[in-house]
Scaffold this motif. Structure first.
Motif, PDB file in Angstrom:
ATOM      1  N   ARG A   1       0.825  -1.187   0.000  1.00  0.00           N
ATOM      2  CA  ARG A   1       0.000   0.000   0.000  1.00  0.00           C
ATOM      3  C   ARG A   1       0.872   1.254   0.000  1.00  0.00           C
ATOM      4  O   ARG A   1       0.404   2.335  -0.363  1.00  0.00           O
ATOM      5  CB  ARG A   1      -0.889   0.052   1.256  1.00  0.00           C
TER       6      ARG A   1
ATOM      7  N   PRO B   1      -8.908   7.416  -2.727  1.00  0.00           N
ATOM      8  CA  PRO B   1      -9.413   6.051  -2.785  1.00  0.00           C
ATOM      9  C   PRO B   1     -10.104   5.800  -4.115  1.00  0.00           C
ATOM     10  O   PRO B   1     -10.687   6.701  -4.700  1.00  0.00           O
ATOM     11  CB  PRO B   1     -10.419   5.989  -1.637  1.00  0.00           C
TER      12      PRO B   1
ATOM     13  N   HIS C   1     -17.616  -1.254  -9.805  1.00  0.00           N
ATOM     14  CA  HIS C   1     -17.315  -0.168  -8.875  1.00  0.00           C
ATOM     15  C   HIS C   1     -15.802   0.081  -8.841  1.00  0.00           C
ATOM     16  O   HIS C   1     -15.017  -0.869  -8.898  1.00  0.00           O
ATOM     17  CB  HIS C   1     -17.811  -0.567  -7.479  1.00  0.00           C
ATOM     18  N   PRO C   2     -15.358   1.373  -8.737  1.00  0.00           N
ATOM     19  CA  PRO C   2     -13.913   1.637  -8.693  1.00  0.00           C
ATOM     20  C   PRO C   2     -13.192   0.877  -7.585  1.00  0.00           C
ATOM     21  O   PRO C   2     -12.063   0.404  -7.772  1.00  0.00           O
ATOM     22  CB  PRO C   2     -13.836   3.140  -8.436  1.00  0.00           C
ATOM     23  N   LEU C   3     -13.848   0.730  -6.423  1.00  0.00           N
ATOM     24  CA  LEU C   3     -13.186   0.015  -5.326  1.00  0.00           C
ATOM     25  C   LEU C   3     -12.987  -1.453  -5.681  1.00  0.00           C
ATOM     26  O   LEU C   3     -11.997  -2.068  -5.264  1.00  0.00           O
ATOM     27  CB  LEU C   3     -14.002   0.126  -4.041  1.00  0.00           C
TER      28      LEU C   3
ATOM     29  N   GLU D   1     -10.005  -1.535  -7.765  1.00  0.00           N
ATOM     30  CA  GLU D   1      -8.845  -1.327  -6.899  1.00  0.00           C
ATOM     31  C   GLU D   1      -8.448  -2.648  -6.232  1.00  0.00           C
ATOM     32  O   GLU D   1      -7.265  -2.971  -6.134  1.00  0.00           O
ATOM     33  CB  GLU D   1      -9.207  -0.285  -5.836  1.00  0.00           C
ATOM     34  N   ASP D   2      -9.442  -3.395  -5.763  1.00  0.00           N
ATOM     35  CA  ASP D   2      -9.150  -4.673  -5.109  1.00  0.00           C
ATOM     36  C   ASP D   2      -8.544  -5.671  -6.082  1.00  0.00           C
ATOM     37  O   ASP D   2      -7.679  -6.463  -5.711  1.00  0.00           O
ATOM     38  CB  ASP D   2     -10.436  -5.257  -4.502  1.00  0.00           C
TER      39      ASP D   2
ATOM     40  N   GLY E   1      -1.910  -7.655  -2.882  1.00  0.00           N
ATOM     41  CA  GLY E   1      -1.511  -8.000  -1.515  1.00  0.00           C
ATOM     42  C   GLY E   1      -2.688  -8.248  -0.593  1.00  0.00           C
ATOM     43  O   GLY E   1      -2.499  -8.537   0.580  1.00  0.00           O
ATOM     44  N   GLY E   2      -3.906  -8.118  -1.080  1.00  0.00           N
ATOM     45  CA  GLY E   2      -5.092  -8.248  -0.235  1.00  0.00           C
ATOM     46  C   GLY E   2      -5.340  -9.673   0.212  1.00  0.00           C
ATOM     47  O   GLY E   2      -4.599 -10.585  -0.122  1.00  0.00           O
ATOM     48  N   ARG E   3      -6.378  -9.867   0.974  1.00  0.00           N
ATOM     49  CA  ARG E   3      -6.723 -11.211   1.429  1.00  0.00           C
ATOM     50  C   ARG E   3      -8.016 -11.660   0.755  1.00  0.00           C
ATOM     51  O   ARG E   3      -8.791 -10.836   0.284  1.00  0.00           O
ATOM     52  CB  ARG E   3      -6.853 -11.250   2.943  1.00  0.00           C
TER      53      ARG E   3
ATOM     54  N   LYS F   1     -11.591 -12.427  -0.167  1.00  0.00           N
ATOM     55  CA  LYS F   1     -12.821 -11.843   0.352  1.00  0.00           C
ATOM     56  C   LYS F   1     -13.971 -12.009  -0.625  1.00  0.00           C
ATOM     57  O   LYS F   1     -13.790 -12.362  -1.785  1.00  0.00           O
ATOM     58  CB  LYS F   1     -12.618 -10.384   0.702  1.00  0.00           C
TER      59      LYS F   1
ATOM     60  N   GLU G   1     -17.649 -10.008  -1.737  1.00  0.00           N
ATOM     61  CA  GLU G   1     -18.484  -8.829  -1.579  1.00  0.00           C
ATOM     62  C   GLU G   1     -19.650  -8.904  -2.547  1.00  0.00           C
ATOM     63  O   GLU G   1     -19.511  -9.315  -3.694  1.00  0.00           O
ATOM     64  CB  GLU G   1     -17.677  -7.561  -1.851  1.00  0.00           C
TER      65      GLU G   1
END
Lengths: 361, 361, 361, 361, 361
Positions: free
Chosen positions: A15, A23, A93-95, A98-99, A104-106, A108, A110
Motif C-alpha cells: 500500500r 481512494p 465499482h472503482p473500489l 482497486e481490489d 496483496g489483499g486477502r 474476500k 463482496e
C-alpha cells in the motif's frame, strides 16, 4: 555444515506507494508478472462453445446473453487502461477494480447490486525455490457472466478450460454460478497439491532431525512454520468466503450450486485440519530439536567428566611420587613402581564400573 | 538404548489424485482394504428378521417398506460401479457418493431432501503396531431405510447385528432412526476402548519416565501427543454432528430417538474430557522429562566439580615439591613427606564436608 | 531424598465394561463403596417431619403428596433391582437410571417431562491419601418430590438433614425445589472446603520451594496442577448446570428459588476464580523451581571454575620448575623458591579479587 | 543478596466458616477492620445539603423522599444487628445482605424489584507493605436513595462527599443514579492510581534487571505478575458490571446517567489495556532474566575454558621435560629452556588470538 | 558490545492528575505539543473552496450550511477555553470534549443525537528515536460539518487538504461523511507506512541474528515485540470502530460512503494480518536467539572437552615418567623417550578421529 537459510520477510502489502492517492485510484501494487496482458473469452451453452482472444485495448468485449454463459479472463494486471475499459463495460465499482489490482489483499467476498465479487489466492509450490508462490485470482460473477483476473498466464484453471472445451463434467450444462464454483473448486484443489509438498518437506526434516540436526535444521523448521502460518492466513478467509457464498441470498447463485459449494467448504475445513496437524508436528519437531541439542551437550559433558575423573586422581598420585623429598620410603621399594601401575589400573576399572552403573557409558 | 520411533506423518488427505477431475466424479481416495466388496441386508420388524447377502453387481437391492426397517451395509469401497448402482437405486446425490468414497474426510452431517447423511470414523487400537486405526463409516438414513458403507469387513457394529438377530434390546421395536442411533452409539463406544488403551500407554510411559528416561521416551511422548491430537480432531466434529442431529428438524428422527442421541452426546463430551486430561498429563510428562535430563546433567557436573576440586589443589602441591630448585628447605625435612600426606587428607576431608553442606553429595 | 510420587492416572470413565450392551442397560460402572444399599425417606411440611428407612427391596416407596415434600435418598448404587424398582415407581427414563449408575460421568442437568434430573460431584479432601475424593450425587426433582442417589453413606448433605429435622432455616417452609437447591448448595460448599485444603498444600509447597527443592518438589507441583485441572473440570459443568437451572422455564422451580440459585451460581464463579489463581500460583512455582535448579547448576559451575582458574596456572609454573633441563638458571638462585611462593600467592589473591568483581563469590 | 520475598497466597474466599449455615444467614466473612461501625447520612437537593451521623443501633434511619436524594453510608461490617436493621428498613433481600458481608466475593450487579445492587472493589496501594489493598464497597440504588456499605473509614469516596458538600460538579443537580455513578467513577479512578504505582514498580524492576539481577528479582517479577493477575480478576467483572448497568432496562437509571456510565466503561477498558501491556512487559522481563542468568553461565564457562585451554597443553609440555628418562637429548641443550618459554608464550598468544576471533574475549 | 536499550514503559494513561475532578471537567491529559493552538476552516462544494484561519479565541466560528461542507480543524489541545468555545458553538457533550482532551484514550466511536464522534490514533515512525509516535485525532461528524482536533500541526491529513484544494478525487463532489471517511482512510494509510519501517527493523534484526547476536539483540527483539503489541492494541479498536461505522444506522452516513468504509475495513484487517505475521516472525527470532546462545555454549564446551581430553591422559603419562622411583626399568631404555612421543602422537590422533566421528570438530 548446511547453509543457514535467512528468514525472508515477505514484503509488506504494497500500500505504501499508494498512500495519499484518492481512494478508488487504480494502481497496480504487485510486481508485473507478464509482458503483455491477454484477454481470453469463452462463450458456451450445452451444445456449443466459442473460444476467442479479443485485443485487450481495441477488441470488442462480449455482451452477456441469457441463453449462454460468457467467461472473460484477463492475464496480467499492470495495464490500467484495460482494467478501466473492462470496469466501464461491465459497470464495476472503482473500489472493486482497486481490489483486483491490490494483489496483496486477502481472500474476500463482496456483494454488489448486480454482481458478486470474489478474491482468491491460487497457490503453487515452486520446486526451484522450494517455496510457495501465490497468485491472486479475482472473480466477478454476474448474470450469465464470469469475469476473472489473474496475475500471469498458466494456472490451475486449465482443467476448467479443458472441461468447457470438451464438454466433460457438468460445467457446460450449468449456468455462470457453476462456472464460478468450478473456478473456486480448482483454486481450493491447488491447496491440496501444496499440502502434499509441505508434507514431503516435513518428512525430510524429520529424517534430518533423527540423523544429524544442526543449526540449519532449526532455521528450516522456522521457515516451515512460517509457511504454514502464511497458508493458514489465506485458507481461513477462504473458508469464510465460501461460507458467505453458501449463505448469500443473492439470486445469482442457484440452490444446486450451493450444494456443490458446501462440498468446497468441507474441503477448506479439511485443509485447515491438515495444516493444524502439520503445525503440531512442526512444534513437536522444535521440542525434539532442542532436546537433541541439549542431549548432545550432555554427552559432551559426560566425556569430559569421565576423562577428568579417570585421570585427575591418577595424575595426582604420579605427581606425589615425582616429589623430591629426601625421605620418601616408597621410592626405594623394588615393587613400588609396579604397585603404582596396579593401583592405577584398579582405580581406573572401578571408576569405569561406577560410570556404567550411573548409565554414563 | 531403545529404538527411537520415527514420527510418521499421516498421508495428507488423498485429494491429490483427484485434482482436475470434475466435482462429483467417483474416485476412491483411500487404500483398498478388502479383496471384494460385500453387501449384507437386514430387514426386520418386532417379530421377524431376514438377513441376506445379495450379489453387489447383480443382486436385487431391497426396496424400503413402511412396515419394517431395511438395513443395507456395504463392506469395501473400491468397486465404483457398485457404489453407483446403490446411489442410483436410492436416489443419492453424486457429492454424497463422493464423500462416501473420500475416506480422508472428517465426520459430518448433512441433510438432503429425503434422507440424512452421516460420516463417522470408527477407531480401534491395533495391538501389533500399537497405533490407532481409523475406518470411515458412512450412514444414510432414509424413511424405514439405513444404508451404511464401510471400508472393510469386521467392525464395531457386530453388537448391533447381534441385537437385531436375537431381538435383545430395543432395536427391533424401533424404527430406522433408532438403528442409525445404535450404529452411532457403537462407533462412540469404540472411542472408549481406544482411550483405555491410550491410558495404558500413558501408564507405561510414566513408569519409564521415573525409572530410566532416554531420548526414545521423548519421541514416545510426542507420538502419544500426536495420537491424542488426531483423536481430538475426529471427536470434536463427531460431537458437533451428534448435536446437529439432535437439533435437526428432520421428521426422520423421532423425539424418543433424540433422547437417546442426547445420551450419545454426553458420551462424546466425556471422551473429550478424558482426552483433555490425557493431554494435560502428557504435557506434564514432557516437563518432567526435560527436568530429569537437566537434573542428570547437574549430577554429572557435580561429580566433575567434586573430583576436580578435590584433586587439583593437591596436584598443585605435589607439583611444588617436584620442583628442582636447589634451595628448598622443606625437601630436607624428615617429616615433610608424611606431613604432605596428612595435609592432603585434611584438605580432602574438609572439602568433602563442604560439599555435603552444599548438598552436592 | 523425598520419595517421588508416581503420577496416578485416574481410571478412564468406566464405559469399557459396557461396550456392546444395548443403551439403557443398567450396569454400575463405579466401584461398590458400601456393603448394602440403604433407603432413607423424609416427609415434611412446615409443622411435621417424618423420617423412615424402608427396606430397599420390599418396603413401600412413598407416594409424593401435594401438601408436603417427600425426599427419598438411596445410599449405594450396586444393587440394580433396587434402582429399577425406584425407576419404575417414579416413572424414570432408562437413560436417566443409566446416568445415575455411571459414576464416571460429568455434572449435568436434563429436563424430562415431569421431573428435572441433576448430576453433581460432591468432593472431599481425604486427609490420609492427601487426595481429593469425589462422589456422585444424582438428584431427581419432581412435583413435591426429591429423589437422591449417592455412592456411599456419610456425606456433605447431613447439614440439610439436620435443618429438616430441627426446622432451622427456610427448608421446612419451602417446597421441593428449595430442597433441591439446598442439596446443590451443600455440594458447592464442599468445594470451598477442598479449596482450603489445596491452599494449605500450596503453602507447604512454597516453603519447600524456598528451603530445599528437589525432584520430588517438581512431581508434587505437577500432582497439584493435575488436581486443580480435575477440580476445574467438574466445577465448570457445575456452573453451566446451575445456570441452566436458573434459566430453565420448568414450572418445578419457583421464582424465589431461582434467586437462591443465582447465589449458588455466584459461588461457583468464585470457586472458578480461586482455582484460576491457584493455577497461576502453581505455574509460577514451576518457573521458580526450574530457575532454582539452574541457579544451583550455576553455583556448581562457579566453584569448578574458580578452583580450576586458581590452581591450573600455578600448577603449570610448578611443572616448569620441575623440568630437568640442564641449564635452568633460576633453579640455582637462592631466593627462587620463596619468590615462587610469593608469586603464587599474589596471583591467587589477584584472581580472588577478580572473581569478587565478577560477583562469582 | 536481597531477601527473597515469599509468595503469599491470599486466603481463600472465607466461605469455610459458613459451611453448613442455612443460605441467607448473615455472617461477616472478612476480618474486622474498624472498632465500631459508623453511619453517615447525606440528604441533598440542588440548593440544600444536610449531613448527619445517626447512631447505628438506635438512630432513626432516613426515609427516602422524591424531592431530594438520600445517601446512607455504613463504615464497618462486623455489626450484624445494624446490617439487619438497615436491611429491614429498606426491604433488602437476605441474600443481598449476605453478599454485603461476604467481602471475598467478586464485583457484581443484580437487579431486584425496586432497587439495584452493585458490589465493587476499591483498591489502594499500601506504601508500607508495597502491596495492593482491596476493600469491598456495596451500593444499593433505590428511588431517590443510595445505600453504601464499606469495610472501613477513609476511602476514595471523599471526593464525592466534598462535591456534595460544596456543590461543585453536577452531583447536587442530579438524582440518586448520578450519585451511584459518581461512586463507581471514584472507585474506577482508584485503579488508575494503583496502576501508576505498579508502573513505578515495573520501572524499578527493569533497572534492577539491567544492573544486577539475582534470584530475588525472579521472585519479585512473579509477585508483580500475581498482583497484575489479581487486578485483572477484579477489573474484568467490573467492566461487565458497568456494561450491564448501561444495558439495564431499569427505570432507576436515567438516559443521561447512562452516557456518563459509558464513559466509566471506557475507563475500565483503558485499565484493562494498561494491565495487559504491563503483563506483556513483565513476561518480557522474565525472558530477559532467564537469558541474563544463562549468559552469566556462559561467561563463567568461557573463563573456565580459556584458562584450561591456555594452560593444560603447556602443563603437558612442562610435564614432558620433567620426565626422568635417561636419554632425553633436549635436556642437555643450552637453549632448550629459553626455547621452552618462547614456545609457551607463542602458543599462549596464538590461543588468545583464536579466542578473540571466536568472540570469547 | 552494543548498548543495551532500556525498555521504556510508556507512561500510564494520564488520568492520575484528574482523579477527584468531577466527570466532564476539561483537563488536557497529554503533553502540550504546540506553542499556540490554530484553527483552520475549509468550506467547499463541487465548484468552490474557501480556506480560512479564524482566531481561535475571537474569530467567528463557521455555521454549517446544507449546500456545502464545512471542515473545522484545531491543532493543539492545551487551550481549554478554545475547546469550550467550540464545544458550546456546536453543542458538544462535555464528556465528548473530555475525550478529545484525554489523549491517552483508545480509538472509539460514539453516536450522539445529531453527530457522530470518532477518536483515532495517527501514527508515524520517528526516524531519530527509531520509535513509533502516536497522535490522537478526534473527529466530530455532523450534518454538513466535520470538526477535527489534533495534538500538533503537520500530519497525515495534508493529502486530504490537497485534494480539497485542487479538487482531485471525489472529495469535493461528496458530502461531509465522505470527508470523514477520507480522514479515517488517511489515518489507516499511516499504519501501512509504519509497518513498512517495522519490516525494515525486522530485516536488520534478522541479519544481526545470523551474524553476531548478543544480549542487546534480545533487548531489541523485546522492544520490537512491544511495539507490535502497542500497534495491535490501537489497530484492533480501530477495526471495530470502522465496523461500527459501517453498521451504524445513523442517517449521517450515506450508503455510498459505507462502501468506501468497507474498503477501509479491509485495510484494517490487512494491517492486523501483517502485524500478526510480524509477531510470529519476532517469536521465531526469539527462539533462534536462545538456540544460538545455547549453541555457542555448546561449542565452548566442546573446545574445553577436546583440550582436556587430548592432554589430560598425556599429562598423566608424563607425570608417571617424572616419578622418582628407584626401580623404573623404562627410564633406562634408550628408545623409551622417542617411544613416549610416538605413543602421545598416536593417542592424540586417535582421539581427533574419535571427535570427528562424534561431529565435535
Amino acid at each position: 555444515m548446511r547453509k543457514i537459510p535467512v528468514l525472508k520477510r515477505k514484503k509488506s502489502p504494497g500500500r505504501t506507494g499508494k498512500i495519499g492517492l484518492p481512494p478508488g485510484s487504480l494502481f497496480h501494487t504487485g510486481e508485473q508478472k507478464v509482458e503483455t496482458v491477454r484477454l481470453t473469452e469463452f462463450r458456451y451453452d450445452e451444445d456449443n462453445v466459442i473460444e476467442e482472444s479479443p485485443d485487450p485495448h481495441t477488441g470488442s468485449l462480449p455482451v452477456p446473453r441469457k441463453k449462454d454463459v460468457t467467461w472473460l479472463n484477463l492475464d496480467g494486471l499492470h495495464d490500467i487502461p484495460v482494467i478501466e475499459r473492462i470496469g466501464h463495460a461491465y459497470g464495476l465499482h472503482p473500489l472493486l477494480l482497486e481490489d483486483v489490482l491490490s494483489t496483496g489483499g486477502r481472500p474476500k467476498f463482496e456483494e454488489y447490486d448486480d454482481h458478486l465479487f470474489i478474491v482468491l489466492k491460487m497457490i503453487s509450490f515452486n520446486d526451484e525455490s522450494r517455496r510457495i508462490d501465490a497468485e491472486q485470482l479475482s472473480i466477478v460473477l454476474g448474470d450469465s457472466l464470469v469475469l476473472s483476473f489473474q496475475e500471469r498466464v498458466g494456472d490451475v484453471l486449465d482443467w476448467v478450460r479443458d472441461r468447457i472445451r470438451t464438454g466433460r463434467g457438468h460445467v457446460r450444462k450449468e449456468r455462470a454460478d457453476y462456472l464460478a464454483y468450478a473456478l473456486i473448486d480448482a483454486v481450493v484443489d491447488s491447496y491440496f497439491a501444496v499440502l502434499e509438498k509441505l508434507g514431503e518437506k516435513i518428512d525430510e526434516l524429520e529424517e534430518e532431525l533423527i540423523d544429524d540436526p544442526d543449526e540449519s535444521t532449526l532455521h528450516r523448521i522456522h521457515e516451515l512454520k512460517r509457511e504454514m502460518i502464511d497458508l493458514r492466513r489465506s485458507i481461513w478467509p477462504l473458508r469464510e468466503l465460501v461460507n458467505s457464498l453458501i449463505k448469500s441470498v443473492s439470486p445469482l447463485i442457484s440452490q444446486s450450486t450451493r450444494i456443490y459449494l458446501r462440498d468446497v467448504y468441507d474441503h477448506t475445513i479439511q485443509i485447515i485440519d491438515t495444516i493444524e496437524s502439520y503445525r503440531d508436528m512442526v512444534s513437536g519437531m522444535l521440542d525434539i530439536y532442542l532436546s537433541t541439542v541439549s542431549n548432545r551437550m550432555n554427552s559432551v559433558m559426560k566425556v569430559l567428566t569421565i576423562i577428568a575423573t579417570l585421570f585427575i586422581p591418577l595424575t595426582f598420585f604420579a605427581g606425589v611420587y615425582g616429589m623430591n623429598f629426601r625421605y620418601m620410603p616408597e621410592l626405594e621399594l623394588r615393587w613400588a613402581y609396579p604397585a603404582f601401575w596396579v593401583l592405577s589400573i584398579v582405580v581406573f576399572v572401578v571408576m569405569l564400573i561406577f560410570f556404567r552403573r550411573k548409565k554414563w557409558l
